[in-house]
Design a protein around this motif. Structure first.
Motif, PDB file in Angstrom:
ATOM      1  N   UNK A   1      47.374  38.998  56.401  1.00  0.00           N
ATOM      2  CA  UNK A   1      47.912  39.126  57.744  1.00  0.00           C
ATOM      3  C   UNK A   1      49.402  39.460  57.688  1.00  0.00           C
ATOM      4  N   UNK A   2      49.923  40.153  58.729  1.00  0.00           N
ATOM      5  CA  UNK A   2      51.357  40.424  58.747  1.00  0.00           C
ATOM      6  C   UNK A   2      52.160  39.122  58.730  1.00  0.00           C
ATOM      7  N   UNK A   3      53.269  39.125  58.012  1.00  0.00           N
ATOM      8  CA  UNK A   3      54.085  37.925  57.917  1.00  0.00           C
ATOM      9  C   UNK A   3      54.498  37.411  59.293  1.00  0.00           C
ATOM     10  N   UNK A   4      54.827  38.305  60.210  1.00  0.00           N
ATOM     11  CA  UNK A   4      55.222  37.901  61.556  1.00  0.00           C
ATOM     12  C   UNK A   4      54.115  37.113  62.250  1.00  0.00           C
ATOM     13  N   UNK A   5      52.881  37.527  62.071  1.00  0.00           N
ATOM     14  CA  UNK A   5      51.763  36.815  62.704  1.00  0.00           C
ATOM     15  C   UNK A   5      51.665  35.376  62.170  1.00  0.00           C
ATOM     16  N   UNK A   6      51.835  35.211  60.870  1.00  0.00           N
ATOM     17  CA  UNK A   6      51.818  33.870  60.285  1.00  0.00           C
ATOM     18  C   UNK A   6      52.919  33.005  60.911  1.00  0.00           C
TER      19      UNK A   6
ATOM     20  N   UNK B   1      52.692  45.127  68.387  1.00  0.00           N
ATOM     21  CA  UNK B   1      51.526  44.952  69.249  1.00  0.00           C
ATOM     22  C   UNK B   1      50.273  44.663  68.432  1.00  0.00           C
ATOM     23  N   UNK B   2      50.075  45.429  67.378  1.00  0.00           N
ATOM     24  CA  UNK B   2      48.900  45.216  66.528  1.00  0.00           C
ATOM     25  C   UNK B   2      49.021  43.916  65.741  1.00  0.00           C
ATOM     26  N   UNK B   3      50.236  43.617  65.247  1.00  0.00           N
ATOM     27  CA  UNK B   3      50.434  42.421  64.427  1.00  0.00           C
ATOM     28  C   UNK B   3      50.177  41.139  65.214  1.00  0.00           C
ATOM     29  N   UNK B   4      50.441  41.174  66.514  1.00  0.00           N
ATOM     30  CA  UNK B   4      50.340  39.964  67.334  1.00  0.00           C
ATOM     31  C   UNK B   4      49.121  39.949  68.245  1.00  0.00           C
ATOM     32  N   UNK B   5      48.264  40.945  68.131  1.00  0.00           N
ATOM     33  CA  UNK B   5      47.118  41.074  69.039  1.00  0.00           C
ATOM     34  C   UNK B   5      46.260  39.810  69.055  1.00  0.00           C
ATOM     35  N   UNK B   6      45.947  39.355  70.264  1.00  0.00           N
ATOM     36  CA  UNK B   6      45.016  38.248  70.439  1.00  0.00           C
ATOM     37  C   UNK B   6      45.628  36.863  70.345  1.00  0.00           C
ATOM     38  N   UNK B   7      46.915  36.751  70.033  1.00  0.00           N
ATOM     39  CA  UNK B   7      47.532  35.425  69.916  1.00  0.00           C
ATOM     40  C   UNK B   7      47.827  34.858  71.301  1.00  0.00           C
ATOM     41  N   UNK B   8      47.475  33.607  71.556  1.00  0.00           N
ATOM     42  CA  UNK B   8      47.745  33.001  72.859  1.00  0.00           C
ATOM     43  C   UNK B   8      49.222  32.648  73.017  1.00  0.00           C
ATOM     44  N   UNK B   9      49.668  32.512  74.238  1.00  0.00           N
ATOM     45  CA  UNK B   9      51.018  32.022  74.570  1.00  0.00           C
ATOM     46  C   UNK B   9      52.109  32.825  73.875  1.00  0.00           C
TER      47      UNK B   9
END
Length: 264
Positions: A36-41, A67-75
């Motif tokens: 996963x992208x580091x930013x998403x972690x 946008x793709x790296x964070x897709x689907x994350x709540x809040x």
């Protein structure tokens, strides 16, 4: 609600130190660690505490990966308000958030994806009832050396490179560096007392109004702001030091990605 918590993740940089010579690709916050992208972690680590109402990621205006790296994350909200420096990015993200002065803001590095839930909870628990706020940090355990300036300790008529280069180690007979060694390596100036020294980590947690004012004052005064706590300190306050975690190290150099992957 005066105790509302939001998190800001400044992610407008490119992380040049994390790239080996000749490598190309996206900015370091989008490189994959454990798939996963580091930013998403990093964002997921903040979302692990339900008390954080929202995570606001501040990226550059021309960012094409968030946008793709964070897709689907709540809040989670991504805003193209990043500036040329960390301090400017955080200030812009604060303004964009509309946070009230009494709201708490946690600023977290995109390059610290290993933040444990326990360390995050410690920070929030410690700061919620403090007048200033604070940051995660670790006491310095290693012996600390300061570096000798290359323009000191030279004799008259001798260059810094000549003064620092041992005879017989990349030098000619007269002490001048040979072609195979065109510059001197850094040398120790002194060993520093590590008592009371801490390594700053993130998140760093302060009231939105105080942080806004401190960042603006530091910019007006030309104070170098390397983290949010340094702006708060420049304004005359003393932030809390809350024990962090070795897992919460900052991914800075190329080899750090593999090391962080063993934790994640």
């Amino acid at each position: 609600m005066t105790d509302s918590l939001i998190a800001i993740v400044p992610a407008a940089g490119v992380g040049q130190r994390a790239t080996r010579a000749g490598e190309s690709g996206p900015p370091k916050q989008y490189r994959l660690i454990a798939g996963q992208p580091m930013l998403r972690h990093a964002v997921q680590a903040l979302l692990a505490d339900a008390r954080i109402a929202q995570v606001r990621v501040a990226v550059s205006a021309d960012d094409g990966w968030a946008a793709e790296a964070l897709a689907g994350l709540p809040r989670t909200v991504c805003r193209p308000c990043g500036g040329p420096t960390r301090a400017e990015t955080v200030a812009a993200a604060l303004a964009d958030s509309g946070a009230a002065d009494d709201d708490w803001v946690l600023v977290h590095d995109a390059a610290r994806p290993g933040l444990p839930a326990g360390a995050l909870a410690r920070l929030i628990d410690a700061c919620l009832f403090d007048a200033v706020g604070g940051l995660l940090a670790l006491p310095v355990a290693d012996t600390v050396k300061s570096q000798r300036r290359l323009d000191t300790g030279t004799s008259r008529g001798q260059s810094a490179a000549q003064a620092l280069m041992p005879v017989g180690d990349g030098t000619s007979d007269n002490g001048v560096p040979s072609d195979s060694s065109t510059h001197a390596e850094p040398r120790v100036r002194a060993t520093l007392d590590r008592e009371g020294l801490w390594l700053a980590q993130t998140p760093q947690m302060f009231r939105a109004g105080l942080l806004r004012t401190a960042l603006a004052s530091a910019q007006s005064a030309g104070v170098a702001v390397t983290d949010e706590a340094s702006a708060i300190e420049a304004a005359g306050y003393t932030p809390l030091l809350v024990p962090g975690s070795l897992r919460n190290f900052k991914v800075t150099w190329p080899d750090d990605f593999e090391l962080m992957g063993t934790w994640l």
